[in-house]
Design an enzyme around this catalytic site. Structure first.
Site, short mmCIF file in Angstrom:
data_model
loop_
_atom_site.label_atom_id
_atom_site.label_comp_id
_atom_site.label_asym_id
_atom_site.label_seq_id
_atom_site.Cartn_x
_atom_site.Cartn_y
_atom_site.Cartn_z
N SER A 1 1.05 -1.01 0.15
CA SER A 1 0.08 0.06 0.00
C SER A 1 0.85 1.11 0.02
O SER A 1 2.01 1.22 0.44
CB SER A 1 -0.95 -0.22 1.13
OG SER A 1 -1.53 1.23 1.45
N TYR B 1 -2.70 -0.64 10.37
CA TYR B 1 -2.38 -1.03 8.88
C TYR B 1 -1.04 -0.60 8.46
O TYR B 1 -0.45 -1.51 7.75
CB TYR B 1 -3.60 -0.35 8.24
CG TYR B 1 -3.43 -0.75 6.60
CD1 TYR B 1 -3.99 -1.98 6.25
CD2 TYR B 1 -3.07 0.15 5.56
CE1 TYR B 1 -4.08 -2.37 4.77
CE2 TYR B 1 -3.21 -0.08 4.43
CZ TYR B 1 -3.71 -1.33 3.93
OH TYR B 1 -3.77 -1.76 2.64
#
Length: 343
Positions: free
Chosen positions: A195, A208
């Site tokens: 990501s 995350y």
């Protein structure tokens, strides 16, 4: 080289220019003011030589929905033998049923929870037994399975940190280690879905971010180790595709928020107050309603990583805004990026 690339990118951005004169020598300088609407780089064209697909076998994790679901169908259409790992196959999930409805010998859904050692090992055995020549190995592994959550550090429980890490980080490590013998035999590919938040941190996303930073480090180490063995390792770093991946619905956000507030220590609730907490949740709701719903740039990046003779180390399917922000946050001093994005 980076400076030149940044210059080219800035010159391509939409915006307005303003020329100013230097009173002493009457020379002019042109400043660029970028608008808030950025041209997309999502549809990047990959032009390097492509290897023939043939009947190469690829395992993709997390195919119940989102990127994994789209990837399984796309790679199948390209001619790959696709093993689609699905968390909810045993429960008859709708995504699994749709993949099975293709009735193709080249697309096989398998039960796969990347947190479960036994299920991962069963997946290895199934793939091994399905290959025409197991000694030639399996061409590709796409580590896509992942979960996400939100919440500031003091709002997030240790259980949540562990849960997200177990899927996103340890699940990637576990699955990769188990399939490496097959991948080494094929001199194949490992593609890890990270990501943009694996390169730059963001408030309220620490569970995350931690896991995706870990995926980046694991991928780099693996790439160094696999290079002399002929296995190529790539990382795909999508931008904001929350709207396309079904990670959050308004109901899920509210459910997470309620559980989070109910489990907070009294001192934390008292110090922050409900107003502050609700404002942060509202921000997350706004963010989750944003982002691209077109996942084709991510699909194209993974396909290139699996098929190109010389795949890239990293792929950045994201809008210019996020790409530029990532460059600033990773290449300039922290004090500068903090001043722009935090303070």
């Amino acid at each position: 080289m980076l400076a030149a690339r940044l210059s080219r990118t800035l010159l391509q951005l939409p915006g307005k220019t303003l020329s100013i004169s230097n009173g002493e020598n009457a020379t002019k300088r042109t400043l660029l003011f970028c608008s808030t609407s950025f041209t997309s780089i999502k549809h990047r064209t990959y032009t390097s030589e492509v290897d023939p697909v043939g009947s190469k076998a690829v395992l993709v994790t997390g195919c119940d929905s989102g990127f994994g679901f789209s990837l399984a169908k796309h790679l199948h259409s390209k001619g790959f033998l696709v093993f689609a790992g699905c968390l909810l196959k045993d429960k008859g999930d709708a995504g699994v049923k749709e993949l099975d409805s293709l009735n193709s010998d080249r697309l096989r859904t398998i039960q796969l929870n990347v947190c479960n050692n036994e299920e991962v090992e069963r997946a290895v055995e199934m793939v091994h037994s399905s290959l025409k020549d197991p000694e030639k190995g399996m061409w590709g592994l796409v580590n896509n399975a992942g979960i996400s959550t939100f919440g500031e550090v003091e709002f997030t429980s240790m259980e949540t940190y562990k849960e997200v890490a177990e899927v996103n980080l340890w699940g990637t490590v576990r699955t990769t280690k188990s399939f490496l013998p097959l991948l080494r035999r094929a001199k194949g590919r490992v593609v890890n879905i990270s990501s943009m938040l694996g390169r730059m941190a963001n408030p309220a996303r620490s569970p995350y971010c931690i896991t995706k930073f870990g995926v980046e480090a694991f991928s780099d180490c693996l790439r160094y180790e696999m290079y002399p063995l002929g296995v190529k390792v790539s990382v795909v770093e999508p931008g904001n595709f929350i709207a396309a991946t079904s990670l959050y619905s308004p109901e899920r956000i509210q459910a997470i928020a309620k559980k989070m507030w109910d489990e907070l220590p009294e001192v934390v609730r008292k110090d922050y107050g409900r107003k502050y907490f609700d404002e942060k949740i509202a921000k997350m709701e706004t963010y989750c309603n944003s982002g691209s719903t077109d996942t084709s740039s991510v699909i194209d990046a993974v396909t290139h990583a699996l098929t190109a003779t010389s795949p890239y180390t990293r792929y950045h399917p994201m809008d210019y805004y996020w790409w530029l922000r990532m460059q600033i946050m990773t290449h300039l001093p922290g004090a500068v990026s903090d001043m722009i994005y935090i303070h």
